[in-house]
Scaffold this active site. Structure first.
Site, PDB file in Angstrom:
ATOM      1  N   HIS A 307       8.460 -88.527  26.148  1.00  0.00           N
ATOM      2  CA  HIS A 307       9.746 -88.770  26.792  1.00  0.00           C
ATOM      3  C   HIS A 307      10.834 -88.715  25.734  1.00  0.00           C
ATOM      4  O   HIS A 307      10.606 -89.152  24.609  1.00  0.00           O
ATOM      5  CB  HIS A 307       9.762 -90.144  27.476  1.00  0.00           C
ATOM      6  CG  HIS A 307      10.843 -90.253  28.490  1.00  0.00           C
ATOM      7  ND1 HIS A 307      12.134 -90.592  28.155  1.00  0.00           N
ATOM      8  CD2 HIS A 307      10.833 -90.015  29.819  1.00  0.00           C
ATOM      9  CE1 HIS A 307      12.861 -90.568  29.250  1.00  0.00           C
ATOM     10  NE2 HIS A 307      12.111 -90.213  30.266  1.00  0.00           N
ATOM     11  N   ASP A 364       5.812 -89.653  35.464  1.00  0.00           N
ATOM     12  CA  ASP A 364       5.210 -88.611  36.293  1.00  0.00           C
ATOM     13  C   ASP A 364       3.696 -88.521  36.166  1.00  0.00           C
ATOM     14  O   ASP A 364       3.063 -87.780  36.903  1.00  0.00           O
ATOM     15  CB  ASP A 364       5.813 -87.242  35.936  1.00  0.00           C
ATOM     16  CG  ASP A 364       7.251 -87.143  36.401  1.00  0.00           C
ATOM     17  OD1 ASP A 364       7.543 -87.696  37.463  1.00  0.00           O
ATOM     18  OD2 ASP A 364       8.057 -86.538  35.685  1.00  0.00           O
TER      19      ASP A 364
HETATM   20  N1  CMC Z   1       2.210 -82.437  24.826  1.00  0.00           N
HETATM   21  C1  CMC Z   1       2.026 -82.033  23.546  1.00  0.00           C
HETATM   22  N2  CMC Z   1       2.947 -82.173  22.565  1.00  0.00           N
HETATM   23  C2  CMC Z   1       4.115 -82.726  22.890  1.00  0.00           C
HETATM   24  C3  CMC Z   1       4.387 -83.170  24.210  1.00  0.00           C
HETATM   25  C4  CMC Z   1       3.380 -83.005  25.187  1.00  0.00           C
HETATM   26  N3  CMC Z   1       3.597 -83.411  26.448  1.00  0.00           N
HETATM   27  N4  CMC Z   1       5.637 -83.683  24.261  1.00  0.00           N
HETATM   28  C5  CMC Z   1       6.132 -83.566  23.027  1.00  0.00           C
HETATM   29  N5  CMC Z   1       5.227 -82.998  22.196  1.00  0.00           N
HETATM   30  C6  CMC Z   1       5.362 -82.758  20.736  1.00  0.00           C
HETATM   31  C7  CMC Z   1       6.270 -81.559  20.471  1.00  0.00           C
HETATM   32  O1  CMC Z   1       5.514 -80.377  20.373  1.00  0.00           O
HETATM   33  C8  CMC Z   1       6.891 -81.959  19.168  1.00  0.00           C
HETATM   34  O2  CMC Z   1       5.933 -81.759  18.138  1.00  0.00           O
HETATM   35  P1  CMC Z   1       6.411 -81.352  16.648  1.00  0.00           P
HETATM   36  O3  CMC Z   1       7.214 -82.509  16.172  1.00  0.00           O
HETATM   37  O4  CMC Z   1       5.134 -81.162  15.899  1.00  0.00           O
HETATM   38  O5  CMC Z   1       7.198 -80.085  16.802  1.00  0.00           O
HETATM   39  C9  CMC Z   1       7.091 -83.480  19.295  1.00  0.00           C
HETATM   40  O6  CMC Z   1       6.063 -83.893  20.210  1.00  0.00           O
HETATM   41  C10 CMC Z   1       8.465 -83.893  19.846  1.00  0.00           C
HETATM   42  O7  CMC Z   1       8.650 -83.200  21.075  1.00  0.00           O
HETATM   43  P2  CMC Z   1      10.060 -82.691  21.601  1.00  0.00           P
HETATM   44  O8  CMC Z   1       9.834 -81.608  22.588  1.00  0.00           O
HETATM   45  O9  CMC Z   1      10.965 -82.421  20.443  1.00  0.00           O
HETATM   46  O10 CMC Z   1      10.586 -84.006  22.313  1.00  0.00           O
HETATM   47  P3  CMC Z   1      11.758 -84.055  23.333  1.00  0.00           P
HETATM   48  O11 CMC Z   1      12.312 -85.431  23.271  1.00  0.00           O
HETATM   49  O12 CMC Z   1      12.713 -82.925  23.114  1.00  0.00           O
HETATM   50  O13 CMC Z   1      11.031 -83.770  24.752  1.00  0.00           O
HETATM   51  C11 CMC Z   1       9.850 -84.043  26.759  1.00  0.00           C
HETATM   52  C12 CMC Z   1      10.653 -84.740  25.667  1.00  0.00           C
HETATM   53  C13 CMC Z   1       9.673 -85.014  27.929  1.00  0.00           C
HETATM   54  C14 CMC Z   1      10.623 -82.819  27.274  1.00  0.00           C
HETATM   55  C15 CMC Z   1       8.481 -83.613  26.203  1.00  0.00           C
HETATM   56  O14 CMC Z   1       7.782 -84.739  25.730  1.00  0.00           O
HETATM   57  C16 CMC Z   1       7.631 -82.831  27.206  1.00  0.00           C
HETATM   58  O15 CMC Z   1       7.776 -81.623  27.319  1.00  0.00           O
HETATM   59  N6  CMC Z   1       6.721 -83.560  27.971  1.00  0.00           N
HETATM   60  C17 CMC Z   1       5.945 -82.908  29.016  1.00  0.00           C
HETATM   61  C18 CMC Z   1       6.821 -82.763  30.260  1.00  0.00           C
HETATM   62  C19 CMC Z   1       7.011 -84.064  31.003  1.00  0.00           C
HETATM   63  O16 CMC Z   1       6.077 -84.823  31.216  1.00  0.00           O
HETATM   64  N7  CMC Z   1       8.268 -84.307  31.415  1.00  0.00           N
HETATM   65  C20 CMC Z   1       8.618 -85.467  32.216  1.00  0.00           C
HETATM   66  C21 CMC Z   1       9.552 -86.396  31.518  1.00  0.00           C
HETATM   67  S1  CMC Z   1       9.665 -87.991  32.358  1.00  0.00           S
HETATM   68  C22 CMC Z   1      10.397 -87.631  33.870  1.00  0.00           C
HETATM   69  C23 CMC Z   1      11.856 -87.460  33.757  1.00  0.00           C
HETATM   70  O17 CMC Z   1      12.562 -88.459  33.629  1.00  0.00           O
HETATM   71  O18 CMC Z   1      12.284 -86.296  33.797  1.00  0.00           O
END
Ligand code: CMC
Length: 428
Positions: A307, A364
């Site tokens: 998140h 989710d």
């Molecule tokens: N599986 C594997 N790796 C992950 C995941 C995941 N679900 N989420 C983040 N990472 C890794 C990402 O690859 C990165 O690694 P590195 O530092 O080595 O490059 C690190 O963790 C940080 O990730 P980020 O994408 O920079 O983090 P963010 O804050 O930009 O993204 C997120 C947050 C929710 C978009 C992301 O965690 C994600 O894509 N999760 C899966 C989708 C999901 O479940 N979304 C629902 C969010 S809750 C409902 C809502 O309120 O919308």
């Protein structure tokens, strides 16, 4: 903390006030930066460090796993309140007394008739259309059928638009689902509660009396409360920015639905269930999928994990996990997908990659399992999220309008070509 921040650029120092919130959060107010510095702006892709507004609606502390609507903890509200009370609280700032709640519900019911011609628009969509696209279009179309709702220059007019969208939205949700299933469209029953009526509109069979199942109604009520607001997330920021141009409430909500649709936001609930079903079909090897999620050359991500704000746990996920167990037990449903979800969660919580990046199950991860047990089709999951988020979008939109916030118009740093002469087509 000092109440002044200083930025030094090219030997010149600029001073900016520090803004303090009621929960001891601090921000540097850089609203005068560009004017004072002769053109300097800040850049923050994904707005990870940028506060877009000052808000009294929802407080969230991602480190401590705290979520409160108007000062009430999400745990308390999920246990003690119902969805309509929470909607009123979010939108108007206080929990309603009985009289206020009854009036609010009556006004919503009075405004729940959707123009029958909307069915013609619905008819034009192919059955394969994704419900989120359909819902976004129908919500936008409401503007055409209720053109007076665009003008919200008084609190009374704003209230009228609010009860209209709260009344009509569940009808659109139910119609979107039933149309896909080839079932007749109805207007529900205004003698029922808001959530019970929604379920009846969604599930009533044309040849049977509808029987309310209180386990399902209570579980859905709780899920909607947990989704009702989440401060400045992608869809809410979209609603505020679209509304800041004084587009109407329905157009702003329609754009919020589109923003919510994406799998990185609300669309994750559908993506989680598809992922769990895919793992099950592939033999249930969770370790294989954990490895894929960690492999940077593989685009697979563990949906329902991570998140932007919660870096310890998502308080909504904690409540939903317990609710998922209870609902499945109460309904006597045995779902092998729940075992896969439990296994993935356990492995991720013990895995260095996930621990180091503070990736925990989000709202989710378990919600789709409950929706599935209720008989809601997978493609409708994000629609249910949209219905839950509706009061939050409305509350944030109303606050933005009442605060007379300026139109949202970010700037950029241009990195394209410098001025160059036009070359006619035969010489290119
Ligand atoms: N599986 C594997 N790796 C992950 C995941 C995941 N679900 N989420 C983040 N990472 C890794 C990402 O690859 C990165 O690694 P590195 O530092 O080595 O490059 C690190 O963790 C940080 O990730 P980020 O994408 O920079 O983090 P963010 O804050 O930009 O993204 C997120 C947050 C929710 C978009 C992301 O965690 C994600 O894509 N999760 C899966 C989708 C999901 O479940 N979304 C629902 C969010 S809750 C409902 C809502 O309120 O919308």
């Amino acid at each position: 903390m000092s109440d002044i921040a200083k930025i030094e650029v090219g030997g010149k120092t600029y001073e900016f006030p520090i803004v303090e919130g009621t929960e001891n959060e601090h921000a540097i107010n850089i609203s005068k930066l560009r004017g004072a510095s002769g053109g300097l702006i800040t850049i923050d892709p994904g707005y990870k460090n940028t506060g877009s507004c000052i808000s009294e609606v929802t407080f969230l502390d991602g480190e401590k796993g705290i979520l409160r609507y108007r000062g009430y903890s999400i745990e308390n509200l999920a246990e003690k309140a119902d969805f309509l009370e929470v909607a009123y609280l979010l939108i108007f700032g206080e929990l309603p007394n009985e009289e206020e709640l009854n009036k609010f519900h009556d006004d919503i019911k009075k405004n729940s008739i959707v123009d029958d011609d909307i069915k013609k628009i619905l008819d034009a969509f192919p059955k394969t259309a994704h419900p989120m696209g359909v819902l976004s279009s129908l919500t936008s179309a409401l503007t055409a059928f209720n053109s007076s709702s665009v003008d919200v220059n008084s609190e009374e007019k704003m209230y009228n638009s609010i009860v209209k969208i709260l009344g009509k939205f569940p009808v659109l949700v139910a119609w979107t689902m039933r149309k896909k299933q080839g079932l007749p469209l109805d207007y529900g029953d205004s003698s029922l509660g808001y959530v019970e009526n929604l379920l009846k509109m969604m599930f009533k069979k044309p040849n049977e009396e509808y029987q309310n199942n209180p386990i399902i109604t209570d579980a859905l009520d709780k899920l909607l409360i947990l989704h009702a607001d989440h401060e400045q997330n992608c869809s809410t920021s979209t609603v505020r920015i679209v509304g800041s141009s004084h587009a109407g409430l329905f157009a702003s909500i329609s754009s919020g639905i589109s923003a919510l649709w994406g799998p990185l936001h609300g669309g994750a609930n559908q993506a989680v269930l598809e992922m769990l079903a895919g793992i099950q079909e592939d033999g249930g090897d969770t370790e294989k999928y954990m490895a894929k999620a960690k492999d940077k050359s593989d685009p697979f991500r563990l949906m329902g994990f991570g998140h932007r704000v919660y870096k310890n746990f998502d308080p909504r996920a904690k409540i939903i996990k317990v609710a998922a167990n209870e609902v499945l037990e109460d309904l006597g449903v045995e779902d092998p997908i729940l075992d896969i979800a439990r296994a993935l969660e356990k492995e991720a919580l013990e895995d260095d990659y996930f621990v180091a990046r503070k990736l925990y199950p989000n709202v989710d991860f378990y919600s789709g399992i409950i929706y599935r047990a209720m008989g809601i089709p997978t493609e409708m999951f994000t629609v249910m999220f949209a219905l839950g988020r509706l009061p939050g979008w409305i509350a944030q939109w109303r606050e933005m309008r009442l605060n007379k916030e300026p139109i949202g118009r970010p700037r950029q740093i241009y990195t394209g070509k410098n001025l160059r002469p036009f070359v006619s087509v035969e010489k290119r």
